[in-house]
Design a protein around this motif. Structure first.
Motif, short mmCIF file in Angstrom:
data_model
loop_
_atom_site.label_atom_id
_atom_site.label_comp_id
_atom_site.label_asym_id
_atom_site.label_seq_id
_atom_site.Cartn_x
_atom_site.Cartn_y
_atom_site.Cartn_z
N VAL A 51 56.86 37.50 42.36
CA VAL A 51 55.66 37.61 41.53
C VAL A 51 56.08 38.08 40.14
O VAL A 51 56.45 39.24 39.96
CB VAL A 51 54.64 38.58 42.15
CG1 VAL A 51 53.41 38.71 41.24
CG2 VAL A 51 54.22 38.09 43.53
N GLY A 52 56.04 37.14 39.20
CA GLY A 52 56.64 37.41 37.90
C GLY A 52 55.68 37.47 36.74
O GLY A 52 56.11 37.45 35.58
N SER A 53 54.38 37.56 37.01
CA SER A 53 53.43 37.71 35.90
C SER A 53 52.12 38.28 36.43
O SER A 53 51.82 38.20 37.62
CB SER A 53 53.14 36.36 35.23
OG SER A 53 52.37 35.54 36.08
N ALA A 54 51.35 38.85 35.52
CA ALA A 54 50.03 39.39 35.87
C ALA A 54 49.12 38.27 36.36
O ALA A 54 48.35 38.46 37.30
CB ALA A 54 49.42 40.06 34.64
N GLU A 55 49.24 37.08 35.75
CA GLU A 55 48.41 35.94 36.15
C GLU A 55 48.68 35.56 37.60
O GLU A 55 47.76 35.30 38.37
CB GLU A 55 48.67 34.73 35.25
CG GLU A 55 48.23 34.89 33.81
CD GLU A 55 49.10 35.86 33.00
OE1 GLU A 55 50.31 36.02 33.32
OE2 GLU A 55 48.57 36.48 32.06
N THR A 56 49.96 35.49 37.95
CA THR A 56 50.32 35.12 39.32
C THR A 56 49.81 36.17 40.30
O THR A 56 49.26 35.85 41.36
CB THR A 56 51.85 34.96 39.45
OG1 THR A 56 52.28 34.00 38.49
CG2 THR A 56 52.24 34.49 40.83
N LEU A 57 49.98 37.42 39.95
CA LEU A 57 49.52 38.50 40.83
C LEU A 57 48.01 38.40 41.07
O LEU A 57 47.53 38.50 42.20
CB LEU A 57 49.88 39.86 40.22
CG LEU A 57 49.62 41.08 41.11
CD1 LEU A 57 50.52 41.07 42.33
CD2 LEU A 57 49.82 42.37 40.32
N THR A 58 47.28 38.16 40.00
CA THR A 58 45.82 38.05 40.09
C THR A 58 45.41 36.85 40.94
O THR A 58 44.51 36.95 41.78
CB THR A 58 45.22 37.94 38.67
OG1 THR A 58 45.66 39.08 37.92
CG2 THR A 58 43.71 37.91 38.70
N ALA A 59 46.09 35.72 40.72
CA ALA A 59 45.77 34.51 41.48
C ALA A 59 46.08 34.69 42.97
O ALA A 59 45.31 34.24 43.83
CB ALA A 59 46.54 33.32 40.90
N ILE A 60 47.17 35.35 43.27
CA ILE A 60 47.50 35.63 44.67
C ILE A 60 46.42 36.52 45.29
O ILE A 60 45.97 36.29 46.42
CB ILE A 60 48.89 36.30 44.79
CG1 ILE A 60 49.99 35.30 44.43
CG2 ILE A 60 49.12 36.85 46.20
CD1 ILE A 60 51.38 35.92 44.29
N GLY A 61 45.99 37.51 44.53
CA GLY A 61 44.95 38.41 45.02
C GLY A 61 43.66 37.69 45.34
O GLY A 61 43.03 37.94 46.37
N LYS A 62 43.29 36.76 44.47
CA LYS A 62 42.05 35.99 44.70
C LYS A 62 42.15 35.14 45.95
O LYS A 62 41.22 35.10 46.77
CB LYS A 62 41.79 35.07 43.49
CG LYS A 62 41.20 35.79 42.31
CD LYS A 62 40.48 34.80 41.38
CE LYS A 62 39.91 35.53 40.18
NZ LYS A 62 40.50 35.07 38.91
N ARG A 63 43.27 34.45 46.09
CA ARG A 63 43.45 33.59 47.25
C ARG A 63 43.47 34.42 48.55
O ARG A 63 42.88 34.05 49.56
CB ARG A 63 44.76 32.79 47.10
CG ARG A 63 45.11 31.92 48.27
CD ARG A 63 44.06 30.85 48.54
NE ARG A 63 44.45 30.03 49.68
CZ ARG A 63 43.65 29.16 50.27
NH1 ARG A 63 42.40 28.99 49.84
NH2 ARG A 63 44.07 28.46 51.29
N ALA A 64 44.16 35.54 48.50
CA ALA A 64 44.24 36.40 49.69
C ALA A 64 42.86 36.93 50.06
O ALA A 64 42.52 37.03 51.24
CB ALA A 64 45.21 37.55 49.44
N GLN A 65 42.07 37.23 49.05
CA GLN A 65 40.71 37.73 49.30
C GLN A 65 39.88 36.63 49.98
O GLN A 65 39.15 36.90 50.93
CB GLN A 65 40.07 38.15 47.99
CG GLN A 65 38.74 38.85 48.19
CD GLN A 65 38.09 39.24 46.86
OE1 GLN A 65 38.46 38.72 45.81
NE2 GLN A 65 37.13 40.13 46.93
#
Ligand SMILES: *Cc1c(COP(=O)(O)O)cnc(C)c1O
Length: 229
Positions: free
Chosen positions: A100-114
């Motif tokens: 996970v190499g950016s804030a955008e990726t982290l946020t997108a992963i969080g949304k999908r996981a939710q």
């Protein structure tokens, strides 16, 4: 596939000897097979020989081998560059996303996981050599991403990963690994929700000895395990 089994055995012994030489617990160090370009048969052989996890770099390749049952029995890690349009194929599929190499990726992963109603384990990838062409966050961005994670209950940050610049001498590798260990210790001492820092993923075929000496507890080995790609 006897060769793969022999390599696993030899690498395990080196991990053990190196850990003991610096007073680390050999059993606390995870051996991940970096499986890009390898066949499902070779991966199964590595798992039979006792690797702790398998890592893949490319989503398409991973999806194919997954359908062949290549990863059965061990956790599957994603260790490659994660494009935003591939996130849905990785979240909830991989046990740990190391890259996970950016804030955008982290946020997108969080949304999908939710959406999936799961908690996705991740590591933050740090661009420790500050290389322009390489993905990953700058070391000083680490706190910002931990802050995002602390507000994202569908994400659990388990630690840090890094790939130092290619082709360095052991002592130059060691310098980057030491920097990563210091960062790891810093963030481990801080308390964030959804952050439970315990994994430091450092070291590949040509550098895992130095990485373990510096405090790595997850080494990602490809060519030394499977042979040259
Ligand atoms: C390929 C790869 C490795 C393993 O590299 P080797 O030099 O073959 O051991 C480790 N980490 C990542 C992210 C990789 O892409």
């Amino acid at each position: 596939m006897h060769e793969v089994a022999d390599n696993v055995k030899r690498i395990r012994q080196t991990i053990r000897d190196t850990a003991l030489s610096v007073g680390a617990d050999p059993d606390s160090i995870l051996l991940l097979a970096a499986a890009k370009t390898q066949t499902s048969e070779a991966i199964v052989a590595a798992i039979s020989a006792g690797v702790d996890a398998v890592g893949e770099n490319r989503v398409q390749e991973m999806t194919e081998k997954l359908s062949q049952g290549a990863y059965s029995g061990v956790p599957l890690h994603f260790i490659g560059h994660l494009q935003s349009n591939k996130i849905n194929k990785v979240v909830g599929v991989c046990d740990l996303i190391e890259s996970v190499g950016s804030a955008e990726t982290l946020t997108a992963i969080g949304k999908r996981a939710q959406t999936l109603n799961i908690i996705q384990d991740v590591l933050l990838e740090v661009n420790i050599g500050r290389e322009q062409q390489k993905s990953g966050i700058a070391p000083e961005q680490t706190e910002e991403l931990l802050h995002i994670a602390s507000m994202t209950p569908s994400i659990s940050v388990l630690g840090l990963m890094a790939i130092p610049p290619f082709g360095l001498s052991p002592s130059d590798n060691r310098r980057y690994f030491d920097e990563m260990f210091n960062l790891f210790v810093d963030i481990r001492a801080k308390k964030y929700d959804n952050v439970s820092v315990r994994l430091l993923s450092l070291g590949m075929s040509d550098s895992y000895v130095e990485a373990i000496k510096a405090g790595s507890n997850l080494v990602r080995i490809g060519s030394a395990l499977f042979g040259q790609r």
